[in-house]
Design an enzyme around this catalytic site. Structure first.
Site, PDB file in Angstrom:
ATOM      1  N   SER A  29       0.810  -1.172  -0.138  1.00 45.41           N
ATOM      2  CA  SER A  29       0.046  -0.104  -0.089  1.00 45.41           C
ATOM      3  C   SER A  29       0.704   1.183   0.060  1.00 45.41           C
ATOM      4  CB  SER A  29      -0.973   0.109   1.272  1.00 45.41           C
ATOM      5  OG  SER A  29      -0.391  -0.159   2.379  1.00 45.41           O
ATOM      6  N   LYS A  44     -12.038   0.593   0.101  1.00 49.21           N
ATOM      7  CA  LYS A  44     -11.197   1.001  -1.147  1.00 49.21           C
ATOM      8  C   LYS A  44     -11.865   1.284  -2.367  1.00 49.21           C
ATOM      9  CE  LYS A  44      -7.313   0.978   1.609  1.00 49.21           C
ATOM     10  NZ  LYS A  44      -6.526   0.154   2.619  1.00 49.21           N
ATOM     11  N   HIS A  63      -5.758  -3.544  -1.730  1.00 51.63           N
ATOM     12  CA  HIS A  63      -5.882  -2.363  -3.000  1.00 51.63           C
ATOM     13  C   HIS A  63      -5.623  -3.215  -4.208  1.00 51.63           C
ATOM     14  CE1 HIS A  63      -4.560   1.303  -0.614  1.00 51.63           C
ATOM     15  NE2 HIS A  63      -3.842   0.264   0.011  1.00 51.63           N
TER      16      HIS A  63
HETATM   17  C1  LIG Z   1      -6.396  -0.242   4.146  1.00 53.43           C
HETATM   18  C2  LIG Z   1      -5.868  -1.452   4.264  1.00 53.43           C
HETATM   19  C3  LIG Z   1      -6.421  -2.467   5.267  1.00 53.43           C
HETATM   20  C4  LIG Z   1      -7.509  -2.114   6.197  1.00 53.43           C
HETATM   21  O1  LIG Z   1      -8.754  -1.898   5.575  1.00 53.43           O
HETATM   22  P1  LIG Z   1      -9.921  -1.124   6.270  1.00 53.43           P
HETATM   23  O2  LIG Z   1     -11.117  -1.571   5.665  1.00 53.43           O
HETATM   24  O3  LIG Z   1      -9.437   0.305   5.997  1.00 53.43           O
HETATM   25  O4  LIG Z   1      -9.652  -1.207   7.870  1.00 53.43           O
HETATM   26  C5  LIG Z   1      -5.713  -3.789   5.573  1.00 53.43           C
HETATM   27  N1  LIG Z   1      -4.620  -3.947   4.831  1.00 53.43           N
HETATM   28  C6  LIG Z   1      -4.189  -3.190   3.541  1.00 53.43           C
HETATM   29  C7  LIG Z   1      -3.127  -3.753   3.067  1.00 53.43           C
HETATM   30  C8  LIG Z   1      -4.818  -1.953   3.588  1.00 53.43           C
HETATM   31  O5  LIG Z   1      -4.275  -1.000   2.610  1.00 53.43           O
END
Ligand SMILES: *Cc1c(COP(=O)(O)O)cnc(C)c1O
Length: 395
Positions: free
Chosen positions: A181, A240, A209
């Site tokens: 990320s 996302k 992602h």
């Molecule tokens: C954003 C993210 C999360 C967390 O997800 P949320 O639904 O925002 O809690 C977990 N793993 C990765 C790699 C992320 O980028």
């Protein structure tokens, strides 16, 4: 003497190191422009890759679900909180991922915590990519398993650690982001799965992602890398590309059945709200029905890469593009200069990542003019590195 006196000292240390962070309220509907502090800014910091968080159809679905069921789900899934809507979303996610079943959690973070703690314990080994997301790292710690990091993307290092340690433990779980990320690079999934098979390891892949972004149908890196159907634990987020809130796990029916009985962050928490659930369900439908959104996203990524040629980009195979930017003060200055030029692209710096950078996320809804404007500001900053030379507000 207050027992909390250390707080002010710790905050002062954070500020001194340039690690201090604070929030700023965004106003207006989610999109490629964000309004911060009354200033309209081109948004290159959003995870809303396909623009779905502001899509009328998701909004309609959320409003309808709220009118039908109310604002809260009122209980945990095993008690009064389970709605048919939750099941529909889980079945839609399983269809997207081509897995037997899926389970939705309150967030991606809690999906990782609950899944890792359910799968491994004190007699087990976790091997984790050094750049993995916080939720994977903290899930591993919370599980009580022995946790070893392997060097980022380094399967030789992983193989060596497996050879040395695997036999001393009962189960072994490999953890990796699919798209990293803070860097935008991808994990070598087929080789990682093969190595896992050799050493009798489970693999948990975090597609936060990747979902909606990678693969012909938006199913993620698993689809793009031709690994659909291979046994693994796929985790992701609804927050996302899917534009809602919540997390999920997709995998075999047995895995999901086990998690329903054993994942504490699923059992002992309130079910996803009707609005979030309905919006995510609509998003999964759109991701599959409108591949042109994904095509537009990737065409934007290619366009921006070309416009940024000559700049020092970190290796990336995703819509996350990072520009190397020197030390912390230089990076903060560049982020500030971008902001003055009407662009929101944050400085990402230690302790989040080892080296400072400007992190850009491309959206399907950015226009070529948006992308050109961003590139122009970054290019002129790279050439002269003085504030006076910068173009003023491009928005
Ligand atoms: C954003 C993210 C999360 C967390 O997800 P949320 O639904 O925002 O809690 C977990 N793993 C990765 C790699 C992320 O980028």
């Amino acid at each position: 003497m207050s027992p909390y006196r250390w707080l002010s000292r710790s905050l002062a240390t954070l500020k001194q190191a340039g690690w201090y962070r604070s929030v700023q309220p965004a106003t207006g509907r989610a999109g490629s422009v964000v309004e911060l502090d009354g200033q309209q800014l081109l948004n290159f910091a959003s995870n809303n890759y396909l623009g779905l968080a502001g899509d009328e159809r998701l909004i309609e679905a959320a409003v309808l679900a709220t009118r039908t069921y109310g604002t809260g789900s009122t209980g945990s899934r095993l008690l009064t909180g389970h709605l048919e809507l939750h099941r529909q979303l889980e079945q839609a996610l399983a269809r997207l991922k081509q897995t037997e079943d899926a389970l939705v959690f309150s967030s991606g973070y809690s999906a990782n915590l609950g899944t890792i703690t359910a799968l491994v314990g004190q007699r087990d080994l976790v091997l984790s990519d050094a750049y993995n997301h916080s939720s994977l790292k903290n899930g591993a710690i919370l599980s009580g398993a022995t946790v070893l990091d392997y060097a980022h993307l380094d399967l030789a290092d992983l193989g060596q650690k497996l050879a040395q340690h695997r036999q001393s433990y009962r189960r072994c779980l490999l953890l990796s982001d699919s798209v990293f990320s803070m860097d935008g690079d991808l994990c070598p999934l087929p080789a990682l799965l093969d190595l896992g098979d050799t050493y009798d390891c489970m693999l948990l892949l975090d597609e936060a992602h990747g979902t909606g972004v990678l693969g012909a149908h938006g199913a993620g890196l698993v689809e793009q890398a031709g690994c659909t159907g291979r046994p693994l634990v796929q985790v992701g987020t609804l927050s996302k590309a899917l534009g809602s809130l919540g997390g999920y796990v997709a995998g075999s029916a047995e895995l999901i059945d086990f998690l329903r009985n054993r994942a504490p962050s699923w059992i002992y928490t309130t079910a996803l709200s009707p609005a979030d659930t309905a919006a995510a369900l609509k998003a999964v439908e759109i991701v599959q029905a409108e591949p042109e959104r994904r095509a537009q996203l990737w065409s934007n990524v290619t366009f921006l890469r070309q416009a940024l040629s000559g700049l020092d980009l970190l290796p990336s195979e995703s819509p996350i593009l990072c520009v190397r930017s020197g030390d912390i003060p230089q990076t903060l200055q560049l982020a500030q200069a971008l902001r003055q030029a009407g662009i929101f692209a944050p400085a990402i710096r230690p302790p989040t990542v080892p080296t400072s950078r400007i992190r850009l996320t491309v959206m399907a809804t950015h226009t070529q003019t948006d992308l050109r404007n961003l590139a122009q500001v970054l290019q002129s900053y790279a050439e002269v590195s003085t504030d006076s030379s910068l173009p003023t507000n491009v928005y």
